[in-house]
Design an enzyme around this catalytic site. Structure first.
Site, PDB file in Angstrom:
ATOM      1  N   LYS A 134      34.971  43.382  30.411  1.00 57.12           N
ATOM      2  CA  LYS A 134      34.777  43.993  31.735  1.00 57.12           C
ATOM      3  C   LYS A 134      36.089  43.844  32.477  1.00 57.12           C
ATOM      4  O   LYS A 134      36.771  42.836  32.329  1.00 57.12           O
ATOM      5  CB  LYS A 134      33.663  43.277  32.497  1.00 57.12           C
ATOM      6  CG  LYS A 134      32.286  43.506  31.905  1.00 57.12           C
ATOM      7  CD  LYS A 134      31.234  42.823  32.735  1.00 57.12           C
ATOM      8  CE  LYS A 134      29.864  43.009  32.112  1.00 57.12           C
ATOM      9  NZ  LYS A 134      28.825  42.266  32.836  1.00 57.12           N
ATOM     10  N   HIS A 142      37.051  41.871  38.074  1.00 53.87           N
ATOM     11  CA  HIS A 142      36.386  42.277  39.314  1.00 53.87           C
ATOM     12  C   HIS A 142      36.988  41.525  40.502  1.00 53.87           C
ATOM     13  O   HIS A 142      37.395  40.376  40.374  1.00 53.87           O
ATOM     14  CB  HIS A 142      34.889  41.976  39.202  1.00 53.87           C
ATOM     15  CG  HIS A 142      34.078  42.635  40.264  1.00 53.87           C
ATOM     16  ND1 HIS A 142      33.982  42.126  41.539  1.00 53.87           N
ATOM     17  CD2 HIS A 142      33.343  43.776  40.256  1.00 53.87           C
ATOM     18  CE1 HIS A 142      33.214  42.919  42.262  1.00 53.87           C
ATOM     19  NE2 HIS A 142      32.817  43.930  41.511  1.00 53.87           N
ATOM     20  N   HIS A 199      36.112  37.919  41.283  1.00 50.75           N
ATOM     21  CA  HIS A 199      36.713  36.764  40.581  1.00 50.75           C
ATOM     22  C   HIS A 199      37.993  36.290  41.259  1.00 50.75           C
ATOM     23  O   HIS A 199      38.545  35.261  40.880  1.00 50.75           O
ATOM     24  CB  HIS A 199      37.024  37.118  39.118  1.00 50.75           C
ATOM     25  CG  HIS A 199      35.801  37.274  38.282  1.00 50.75           C
ATOM     26  ND1 HIS A 199      35.018  36.202  37.916  1.00 50.75           N
ATOM     27  CD2 HIS A 199      35.208  38.369  37.764  1.00 50.75           C
ATOM     28  CE1 HIS A 199      33.993  36.643  37.192  1.00 50.75           C
ATOM     29  NE2 HIS A 199      34.090  37.952  37.088  1.00 50.75           N
TER      30      HIS A 199
END
Length: 581
Positions: free
Chosen positions: A141, A144, A147
């Site tokens: 992923k 983001h 994070h």
């Protein structure tokens, strides 16, 4: 410097009260500079002396304070100029020339980076090996924006511990196991494209994951394919493992690019997958200690209720016998203590995981692992409203790109930008500073609202202002190269603008000590912002150019000290100081 003065005042107290001088160090603190008019430099808390038994705890505290101040005055001293009794505190005003001489001494000896770090305050701190687990995004992923907080907070804690003499292990514990990889593996077989994977790896994996999730909602065959792929992965079938490894390598490579932009590095990339087999051993240990109970649905739980009545349980095993996130975390903690022999381990995650870590530490203690007392969780709140011009943010690169672009635009309005070799690199560093300072100004547990305009202001309490002040001070040094001398006349720094900076520098070790106690970056951020405002004000009031040489030398030493402490503090926060902007 502060430790010299603190030690001399402690010696004076020791002589007067016939006690070891060490007993007075914790009761002495540098006085924060709130207003331009500030008489005292250090204060002694009489309450602390009463609590520690140095003074009787009964009787009128104010009479005690005044009596002690009178006795101290009788012990004449070249260091302390004046002693006065306040409300349950005794104020010490230092000899002003000595204040300038001793505080600025290290900056003429090339010891700029050690300033404040050799303080006796740190003697009470435990040194040793600190393992910090932070960032910990999910494989396959994109990084983001959510994070970001874990990454920069963990980096600050690691930097702080390292600067105070700890051996620090920086660990990134990746979410690289679980049913999501069953979905991704099955989805890649159906929707994946090797060409797209080469061109934009994480974007393509993200698209595949979104697509397969949609399909799985209404297609039982897709769900079954995902279960089959994950079972193949757990059974270490070569084709499934090979694809999983490819996803993992691609992701770590991409993450490292983002970490580089943030100025963050890790010593170890670990992950849940490393502890899959050990998790089953943890279950066996729980069983052999009689801690594992089976509930109605067949799941394995540990009873954490104080009364032992199963009113509070933690599930460590699914009914089908597979492990959970907490089982792998137990295995990881046990593995780390064996491999790294840490003296403390710090986990940095958002506040939704407070209960998870509470249970983790409870189970470890129940298993007889007393070192669990040396494990801590540092929780933090959420960031609200993080958007770019194009709308909602999904990925951190978008935020970093926009911070750089906005900063570059702001800088293009300034004349000095044209002199820079690499304006883009400077804009990147200043943009990251702005992100970090906005995040660190308040308590970590608080949620905060992301605000582009406020964050990128060149004036006010922002990362841009920190960088701007540092760059101006660096420019002052360059423009006056050859003027600064190894010696300077401290008696030329007795004006109010100089004295408030000197008094503020006295507090640097206390601010680092406070930060080490509660692991909150706000103390250091607010200290550096205040130093920047004081330095900007002094820069206007105390010209170097056109002043007599001895005055210019003394002022340059003062500005050099402020610049060094700004740079050192910024680096601990995870900010790279820029020299021009």
């Amino acid at each position: 410097m502060a430790c010299f003065f603190r030690r001399r005042i402690a010696e004076k107290l020791g002589r007067t009260l016939q006690q070891s001088e060490e007993a007075f160090i914790p009761a002495l603190s540098a006085v924060p500079v709130f207003k331009k008019q500030q008489a005292a430099d250090f204060r002694l808390s009489v309450s602390t002396l009463r609590i520690s038994g140095i003074l009787p705890s009964s009787g009128d505290i104010q009479l005690q304070t005044e009596d002690l101040a009178t006795r101290l005055k009788q012990d004449a001293d070249a260091v302390v100029e004046d002693i006065s009794a306040g409300c349950a505190v005794i104020n010490f005003r230092l000899n002003r020339t000595l204040l300038a001489q001793k505080t600025l001494e290290p900056f003429g000896k090339g010891e700029d980076d050690k300033f404040g770090l050799n303080s006796e305050l740190f003697k009470t701190l435990k040194r040793g090996t600190t393992l910090v687990e932070y960032s910990s995004p999910n494989i396959a992923k994109k990084f983001h924006a959510g994070h970001l907080r874990s990454t920069i907070i963990g980096n600050f804690i690691a930097n702080l511990k390292q600067s105070l003499g700890n051996r620090v292990i920086r660990m990134n514990y990746l979410g690289d196991w679980g049913m999501q990889f069953g979905l991704l593996g099955a989805g890649f077989g159906q929707f994946g494209c090797q060409e797209k994977l080469k061109q934009n790896p994480l974007q393509h994996l993200f698209e595949v994951y979104v697509q397969v999730n949609k399909e799985a909602e209404h297609d039982e065959d897709v769900k079954q394919a995902a279960r089959d792929f994950f079972r193949q992965l757990e059974q270490r079938e070569s084709e499934a493992v090979s694809l999983w490894q490819k996803f993992r390598e691609i992701t770590v490579d991409e993450y490292q690019q983002v970490y580089k932009r943030l100025g963050v590095h890790f010593d170890i990339y670990s992950g849940e997958s490393f502890h899959q087999d050990q998790a089953q051993e943890v279950v066996q240990q729980l069983q052999s200690r009689g801690l594992l109970k089976t509930v109605e649905n067949g799941a394995g739980v540990v009873d954490l209720s104080p009364a032992g009545d199963m009113s509070s349980v933690c599930t460590v095993l699914r009914s089908d016998g597979t492990s959970l996130y907490i089982t792998r975390d137990l295995a990881a903690a046990m593995d780390r203590t064996e491999k790294h022999h840490f003296d403390e381990m710090i986990y940095v995650t958002d506040k939704s995981q407070v209960n998870h870590f509470h249970q983790l530490f409870q189970i470890l203690l129940a298993m007889g692992h007393t070192w669990a007392d040396r494990c801590h969780h540092v929780p933090f709140g959420l960031v609200r409203g993080m958007k770019t011009r194009s709308g909602e943010v999904v990925f951190l690169e978008d935020v970093l790109d926009e911070a750089r672009a906005r900063m570059l635009h702001n800088m293009s309005q300034a004349k000095t930008t044209k002199e820079m070799e690499n304006p883009e690199d400077t804009a990147e560093k200043v943009g990251v500073s702005a992100l970090i300072v906005q995040d660190f100004k308040g308590p970590l547990l608080s949620d905060y609202t992301f605000d582009w305009d406020r964050m990128l202001q060149a004036r006010g309490d922002t990362g841009v202002f920190l960088q701007y002040t540092h760059a101006r001070l660096r420019s002052l040094m360059w423009r006056n190269e050859g003027v600064e001398a190894a010696t300077f006349d401290p008696s030329l720094l007795l004006d109010q603008a100089s004295v408030v900076i000197l008094q503020h520098l006295l507090r640097y070790d206390e601010v680092l000590y406070q930060s080490a106690q509660d692991l909150q970056p706000k103390h250091l951020v607010n200290y550096l912002l205040k130093l920047s405002h004081m330095s900007a004000s002094a820069h206007r009031e105390l010209p170097v150019k056109g002043s007599p040489q001895d005055v210019a030398q003394a002022r340059l030493r003062l500005f050099s000290a402020a610049c060094s402490v700004l740079a050192n503090g910024m680096r601990i926060l995870g900010i790279t100081p820029v020299d021009r902007m």
